[in-house]
Design an enzyme around this catalytic site. Structure first.
Site, PDB file in Angstrom:
ATOM      1  N   PRO A 267     -48.184-112.658  42.735  1.00  0.00           N
ATOM      2  CA  PRO A 267     -47.388-112.295  43.911  1.00  0.00           C
ATOM      3  C   PRO A 267     -47.302-110.783  44.099  1.00  0.00           C
ATOM      4  O   PRO A 267     -47.091-110.049  43.134  1.00  0.00           O
ATOM      5  CB  PRO A 267     -46.003-112.873  43.582  1.00  0.00           C
ATOM      6  CG  PRO A 267     -45.937-112.820  42.086  1.00  0.00           C
ATOM      7  CD  PRO A 267     -47.345-113.097  41.602  1.00  0.00           C
ATOM      8  N   CYS A 335     -49.846 -87.231  67.658  1.00  0.00           N
ATOM      9  CA  CYS A 335     -50.190 -87.038  69.061  1.00  0.00           C
ATOM     10  C   CYS A 335     -51.013 -88.193  69.617  1.00  0.00           C
ATOM     11  O   CYS A 335     -51.498 -88.121  70.745  1.00  0.00           O
ATOM     12  CB  CYS A 335     -50.946 -85.724  69.234  1.00  0.00           C
ATOM     13  SG  CYS A 335     -49.946 -84.326  68.724  1.00  0.00           S
ATOM     14  N   ASP A 336     -51.196 -89.236  68.824  1.00  0.00           N
ATOM     15  CA  ASP A 336     -52.007 -90.367  69.269  1.00  0.00           C
ATOM     16  C   ASP A 336     -51.142 -91.358  70.050  1.00  0.00           C
ATOM     17  O   ASP A 336     -50.046 -91.711  69.611  1.00  0.00           O
ATOM     18  CB  ASP A 336     -52.609 -91.055  68.041  1.00  0.00           C
ATOM     19  CG  ASP A 336     -53.599 -92.129  68.432  1.00  0.00           C
ATOM     20  OD1 ASP A 336     -53.617 -92.536  69.610  1.00  0.00           O
ATOM     21  OD2 ASP A 336     -54.353 -92.570  67.555  1.00  0.00           O
TER      22      ASP A 336
HETATM   23  C1  LIG Z   1     -53.470-108.452  47.607  1.00  0.00           C
HETATM   24  C2  LIG Z   1     -53.666-109.361  46.458  1.00  0.00           C
HETATM   25  C3  LIG Z   1     -52.581-110.036  45.887  1.00  0.00           C
HETATM   26  C4  LIG Z   1     -51.177-109.993  46.447  1.00  0.00           C
HETATM   27  O1  LIG Z   1     -51.086-110.873  47.520  1.00  0.00           O
HETATM   28  P1  LIG Z   1     -49.687-111.115  48.270  1.00  0.00           P
HETATM   29  O2  LIG Z   1     -50.060-111.988  49.422  1.00  0.00           O
HETATM   30  O3  LIG Z   1     -49.151-109.799  48.656  1.00  0.00           O
HETATM   31  O4  LIG Z   1     -48.792-111.829  47.330  1.00  0.00           O
HETATM   32  C5  LIG Z   1     -52.815-110.811  44.774  1.00  0.00           C
HETATM   33  N1  LIG Z   1     -54.051-110.915  44.244  1.00  0.00           N
HETATM   34  C6  LIG Z   1     -55.114-110.288  44.765  1.00  0.00           C
HETATM   35  C7  LIG Z   1     -56.437-110.456  44.118  1.00  0.00           C
HETATM   36  C8  LIG Z   1     -54.963-109.497  45.899  1.00  0.00           C
HETATM   37  O5  LIG Z   1     -56.025-108.888  46.417  1.00  0.00           O
END
Ligand SMILES: *Cc1c(COP(=O)(O)O)cnc(C)c1O
Length: 399
Positions: A267, A335-336
């Site tokens: 996560p 400025c974009d």
């Molecule tokens: C980005 C990523 C995560 C985290 O994913 P979330 O959706 O933010 O929980 C976990 N593992 C890998 C390999 C990722 O590239």
């Protein structure tokens, strides 16, 4: 009378997301500011532990590679998910035990593998024959998870288009590794970030369970690990399902797995997203076509970059309350002309110096911000890492 006083184990600390603390922290640390509340990191970590009992949570650093989050997850007994040399070196500087880390980028340069190994990391991910072959030279000191792809057009960010092998090719990939003398610990997947429901997770768990059985039968490695990735959703302007309910089908699918399989997850967003807010300051204002335009010191090229890259919509509000609500536009400092955070908001009349707060801004915000036009990235301050901690700027990987 005998009154038993239990030691206070939980750090409650201050609430850095309340108006008074926000003003105090901006007065102390400046603007724009990302405020990380480690107490909320702990709450999110525990919430996901409760929703996924028996699953070891590896915090993926990518959404917010900040020392305070890494240390808080470790103090909770958690694990880490690294993807780059920079992340490996960051966690080594913080003293993270390498056996608590896995490296999950499916495509790495040889130097990235060596750098992670130098930090003590053993477990890596591969998803194709060329990548597996890179580990031949390191087979004595490494082991692999093989990443399988499960396309997820429903996810806000489909992470199975760019990475992962077809399920039909996974056992052959394990066979190649076995032939090269490389230890295969199991399979991994990432169905995509901010998943709308757990259907893809369940499908992927069921397919990977079959792959584990097949590859075990063929004696292609230890095959005792299943990594179910990330994707766990959080509330933005649009609410996400409650995490306990979201994970119910995942728990049911995991309960059907063969015995003695270690389940891990990666996560990122769920741990970091709700644990931080972004605070920006009104630099100036103008009235255009009946709307107040407020120009902030943070925008789409800064902490709000996630609105472009991550397709997120953060709930934004003015810290000043009361007074008549008027139609307003919040714009970034560059400025974009695309640098506009939100239109059609109703806000009280604001002046230069007023503060704007964006909620749920921990994940994929500061991490992907730039210094376009020489507007500095937000500073990151963390609060409540330990009791009595009223705000600490910790060294960040790029600063
Ligand atoms: C980005 C990523 C995560 C985290 O994913 P979330 O959706 O933010 O929980 C976990 N593992 C890998 C390999 C990722 O590239």
């Amino acid at each position: 009378m005998n009154i038993e006083v239990k030691p206070r184990r939980r750090v409650r600390g201050i609430d850095p997301f309340g108006a008074e603390e926000i003003r105090r922290l901006v007065a102390t640390f400046g603007s724009p500011l990302i405020i990380v509340d480690c107490e909320r990191v702990r709450q999110q970590y525990r919430r996901l532990c409760r929703a996924l009992p028996g699953v070891d949570l590896h915090y993926a650093l990518k959404p917010l590679p900040h020392p305070s989050v890494v240390l808080t997850v470790l103090e909770q007994g958690g694990w880490l998910d690294l993807a780059t040399t920079g992340e490996a070196q960051l966690v080594r500087r913080l003293g993270a035990p390498p056996e608590r880390c896995i490296h999950t980028h499916p495509i790495k340069r040889d130097v990235d593998i060596r750098n992670a190994m130098a930090c003590g990391v053993r477990t890596f991910v591969a998803d194709n024959p060329d990548e597996v072959r890179k580990f031949r030279a390191y087979r004595e000191r490494t082991e692999l998870l093989l990443r399988v792809s499960f396309r997820s057009p429903g996810a806000v960010c489909d992470l199975s288009r760019k990475f992962g092998c077809d399920p039909e090719d996974a056992v052959a990939l394990a066979r190649l590794a076995a032939e090269l003398g490389i230890e295969v610990r199991g399979f991994s997947f990432h169905v995509g970030s901010q998943a709308s429901d757990a259907g893809k997770h369940v499908e992927a768990i069921e397919v990977c369970a079959q792959l584990l059985v097949q590859a075990r039968k063929a004696r292609l490695g230890t095959l005792d690990t299943l990594d179910i990735g990330g994707g766990f959703p959080i509330d933005y302007t649009r609410r996400a399902p409650d995490i306990g309910r979201f994970c119910a089908p995942i728990r049911a699918a995991l309960a059907r797995l063969p015995a003695r399989i270690r389940i891990i997850a990666e996560p990122g967003r769920f741990i970091a997203g709700p644990a931080a807010i972004g605070v920006a300051t009104v630099m100036g204002r103008a009235r255009r076509e009946g709307h107040w335009w407020y120009y902030l010191d943070d925008g789409l090229y800064g902490s709000y970059s996630g609105q472009l890259y991550d397709h997120a919509r953060y709930p934004v509000e003015a810290l000043r309350q009361g007074g008549e609500l008027l139609p307003a536009v919040l714009a970034g400092p560059t400025c974009d002309s695309i640098d506009v955070i939100a239109e059609n908001l109703m806000l009280p009349e604001l002046k230069a110096g007023d503060l704007i707060v964006g909620r749920a801004m921990g994940a994929y915000t500061w991490a992907s911000s730039s210094e376009f036009n020489f507007f500095p990235r937000a500073r990151v301050v963390s609060v409540n890492q330990h009791s009595g901690d009223t705000g600490t700027v910790l060294e960040t990987p790029l600063g």
